[in-house]
Design a protein around this motif. Structure first.
Motif, mmCIF file in Angstrom:
data_model
loop_
_atom_site.group_PDB
_atom_site.id
_atom_site.type_symbol
_atom_site.label_atom_id
_atom_site.label_comp_id
_atom_site.label_asym_id
_atom_site.label_seq_id
_atom_site.Cartn_x
_atom_site.Cartn_y
_atom_site.Cartn_z
ATOM 1 N N LEU A 105 44.415 32.051 37.596
ATOM 2 C CA LEU A 105 45.137 30.945 39.022
ATOM 3 C C LEU A 105 46.655 30.320 39.124
ATOM 4 C CD1 LEU A 105 42.301 28.608 40.273
ATOM 5 C CD2 LEU A 105 42.421 30.865 40.829
ATOM 6 N N TYR B 157 41.164 28.448 35.761
ATOM 7 C CA TYR B 157 42.886 27.166 35.689
ATOM 8 C C TYR B 157 43.931 28.595 35.300
ATOM 9 C CZ TYR B 157 46.439 24.675 35.641
ATOM 10 O OH TYR B 157 47.476 24.066 35.351
ATOM 11 N N GLY C 261 46.497 30.809 43.161
ATOM 12 C CA GLY C 261 45.970 31.289 44.004
ATOM 13 C C GLY C 261 45.468 32.377 43.873
ATOM 14 N N LEU C 262 44.435 33.256 43.470
ATOM 15 C CA LEU C 262 44.007 34.889 43.713
ATOM 16 C C LEU C 262 44.493 35.955 43.278
ATOM 17 C CD1 LEU C 262 41.189 33.688 46.327
ATOM 18 C CD2 LEU C 262 41.055 33.475 43.786
ATOM 19 N N ALA D 169 42.689 36.036 34.497
ATOM 20 C CA ALA D 169 41.953 36.398 35.289
ATOM 21 C C ALA D 169 41.256 37.579 35.879
ATOM 22 C CB ALA D 169 43.131 36.826 36.994
#
Length: 310
Positions: free
Chosen positions: A60, A57, A77-78, A286
């Motif tokens: 993101l 989470y 997002g990404l 990430a």
């Protein structure tokens, strides 16, 4: 008084209920077995599943340790993942990690661990116990203690290695940072490979080695044609475990802190720097997720090799 006879349908239903209630080998039944397993499942959920989902989470979002993004993180997002794969620092750390795993785990620990186990396989007495004790001692000592000892060993001015080699002033951790941490981690982690291979070699039938020796096979031919086929599963298992451990090892940070100029900044150190030192928890999460995916790919690769041997 005559005993009442149950109809066949009732007897069958009662037997089915008993089978459903105690369908396991221990006879506990699913409900009671679930009660025994529940504490372990709760621990796994609390310390493995939830942190993994939380990291996913965070990856993101633009979450940071300080500032507005810490109080009100935004969903991005990404973006963090795309930023990581387009970041030269990430690819530099990935390449350094590959070198670290190949040099320390695949070549260093596997090679040195097997060599020690092979040389000691027929030994008895204090020499074998002394060598094994020293190797295991390097493994069980706390990381902070071992790192301090190696910093003292490799120190530029008063280092023990420079004194032994007669080359004062050589800065090993600055001039050869990757080589230093590869040798350090090999020395520190060889014990596991040594013990695993020692147990594996004990399962090689002596008669097979003796037959190969009588047939004129050299030492290398005995290893290639007799020993390695017998312990192939142990080799692959060892490679899987130490590759994953080395890939995620943070201990080299205590020697070089990823320096100089990022020349020893493996992925574990890179995540620490961007997530905690720079405060970019979203980006660090990430990168951590990408590392997890790489670990899964490596694990699947080794597991396929293990299955192919059957």
């Amino acid at each position: 008084m005559a005993q009442a006879i149950s109809p066949p349908e009732a007897v069958e239903d009662d037997a089915s209920a008993r089978r459903a209630y105690s369908s396991d080998a221990a006879g506990l039944g699913r409900l009671r077995a679930g009660v025994f397993v529940a504490p372990a499942l709760l621990l796994i959920a609390a310390f493995l599943v939830f942190p993994a989902l939380w990291v996913l989470y965070l990856g993101l979002t633009n979450y940071r340790l300080t500032g507005l993004a810490a109080a009100e993180p935004q969903f991005v997002g990404l973006d963090n993942f795309l930023g990581a794969v387009s970041n030269p620092a990430f690819w530099n750390s990935t390449w350094l990690t590959v070198q670290f795993v190949l040099g320390s785990a695949v070549i260093g620990q596997v090679g040195l661990g097997f060599t020690i186990a092979w040389l000691l396989r027929d030994r008895r007495g204090p020499l074998k116990r002394l060598v094994e004790g020293l190797v295991i001692l390097a493994w069980i000592l706390p990381s902070a203690v071992v790192s301090f000892l190696w910093v003292a060993l490799l120190d530029r001015d008063g280092g023990t290695l420079n004194a032994l080699l007669g080359i004062p002033g050589t800065a090993w951790l600055l001039d050869h940072p990757m080589l230093s941490i590869i040798i350090f981690n090999t020395w520190r982690g060889t014990a596991f490979s040594m013990m695993l291979y020692g147990a594996a070699l004990g399962n090689v039938p002596p008669s097979h080695l003796e037959s190969a020796r009588l047939a004129g096979a050299s030492g290398w031919q005995q290893l290639r044609d007799v020993v390695f086929p017998h312990i192939r599963g142990h080799i692959l298992t060892n490679l899987l475990l130490i590759s994953l451990w080395t890939f995620n090892d943070f201990t080299p940070f205590m020697l070089t802190a990823g320096g100089p100029d990022g020349k020893s900044e493996i992925l574990a150190v890179h995540v620490y720097k961007v997530a905690l030192q720079s405060g970019e928890l979203g980006y660090g999460a990430a990168v951590s997720t990408i590392i997890l995916l790489i670990n899964l790919v490596v694990a699947v690769f080794y597991l396929r090799l293990l299955r192919s041997r059957k």
